[in-house]
Every structure is written in C-alpha cells, then in structure tokens.
Design an enzyme around this catalytic site. Structure first.
Site, PDB file in Angstrom:
ATOM      1  N   ALA A  32       0.820  -1.210   0.000  1.00  0.00           N
ATOM      2  CA  ALA A  32       0.000   0.000   0.000  1.00  0.00           C
ATOM      3  C   ALA A  32       0.861   1.270   0.000  1.00  0.00           C
ATOM      4  CB  ALA A  32      -0.939  -0.011   1.196  1.00  0.00           C
ATOM      5  N   HIS A  33       0.178   2.387  -0.102  1.00  0.00           N
ATOM      6  CA  HIS A  33       0.840   3.692  -0.234  1.00  0.00           C
ATOM      7  C   HIS A  33       1.747   4.006   0.959  1.00  0.00           C
ATOM      8  CE1 HIS A  33      -2.157   5.601   2.512  1.00  0.00           C
ATOM      9  NE2 HIS A  33      -2.965   4.701   1.960  1.00  0.00           N
TER      10      HIS A  33
END
Length: 196
Positions: free
Chosen positions: A145-146
């Site tokens: 994820a980011h």
C-alpha cells in the site's frame, strides 16, 4: 528486434529516451519523458505512463502497467500483470455520508535487483514515495500500500497485504496470505509465518 514506434506513438518518441539494445514488443505505450535503460526488454501490451525511469537490464513481462513518475533501478524484473504506481486507497469519510477521495500525489521508487510477481500491486504514495529497496522479492498477488517502505533483500510471498505507511526492515521473510496493519514498523531479519 529494434525499437519500432507506430504512427500513434510518434508524440512519445520525441521525448522518450530509449537506451541501446532495447527490445520493445507489440502494443506497448510509452509516455512522455520516459527513460528506458540499456539492455532492457519490454514484452507485449505494456503501458508506461509519463516521467517513468528504468535502469539497465530491466525485464518487463506482458500486461504490466507503470503509472506516472515511477523510478526503477537496474536489473529489475516485473512479471506479467504487475501494476506499479496506482493510486493508494485513500478516502476520507464525509459528515453527510460517503467518502471523498484523497489525492495520491507521490510516486514509487524501486531500487536495484528487485523482482515483482504477477498481478502484484505497489501503490504510489499519498505524498513522498513508496519504497521497494534493493534486492526485495515480491510474489504474485501481493499488495503493497501507499507510503510503505520495504527493506533490502526482503521476501514477501503471494497473497500478502501490507497496509499503508508500514516500514518493513531488511532481510525479512513474510509468508503467504499474511495481513499486516498500517503505520507499524517491522525490524530486520524478522520471520512471519504464512497466514499470520
């Protein structure tokens, strides 16, 4: 086979810089200001958006997508269908109900000698960069994820999901189907069993 650009790709040819001894397959889109290093191979049906940069000896299999501003080092391999730099999953709940999308303005930085498996996804950062460090290996169908930072020589097995802003140390081994919450730090040399 030498690099051949079709009529619809002339705009990209003006600003993209393609190194020596590069193979580019059929139906490949290369955006503005892209740099492809020497001795790289890009198989069919790959999409590379604007301002991406790739080092030497890059191997990109069919169906991969690189969104804007991704930076890739030398000797990296991307297996079929990998997606690098898609938006992170960022939404803010609204008082009146529903959600507002939070702009994802960062990028992904992948260092040397990294391999990303088929249909794995590495999200761009909300701000700053998502990092995959030197020598990391990410298996098929993993989600990074980011704003994550994955350490050097770390191995992440398939169907693992790592939530946003998590930092994973060097030489970590993460078994398949592991779920890791966001905003935590995992130290060096940790071993996480499958389905943790």
């Amino acid at each position: 086979k030498k690099c051949n650009f079709g009529e619809s790709e002339k705009r990209q040819k003006k600003t993209a810089k393609i190194g020596k001894n590069v193979y580019i397959g059929e139906i490949v889109f290369i955006g503005e200001n892209v740099i492809i290093g020497d001795n790289s191979t890009i198989f069919h049906n790959v999409t590379i958006h604007d301002n991406c940069q790739f080092g030497t000896n890059t191997l990109i299999h069919s169906g991969c997508v690189f969104l804007e501003d991704c930076l890739v080092g030398n000797d990296c391999v991307f297996l079929a269908g990998a997606v690098i730099g898609t938006d992170g999953f960022g939404f803010a709940p609204l008082k009146e109900g529903g959600y507002a999308k939070i702009p994802q303005t960062g990028n992904v930085v992948i260092e040397d000698n990294v391999e990303i498996g088929s249909n794995a996804t590495v999200d761009r950062a909300t701000m700053g960069s998502t990092f995959i460090r030197r020598g990391a290996k990410i298996d098929n169908l993993a989600e990074i994820a980011h704003n994550c930072d994955i350490g050097s020589d770390t191995v992440i097995v398939g169907l693992t999901g790592i939530a946003g802003s998590t930092k994973v140390g060097n030489n970590v081994m993460i078994g398949g189907q592991t779920g890791i919450a966001g905003h935590i730090k995992i130290g060096n040399n940790v071993r996480i069993a499958a389905k943790s």
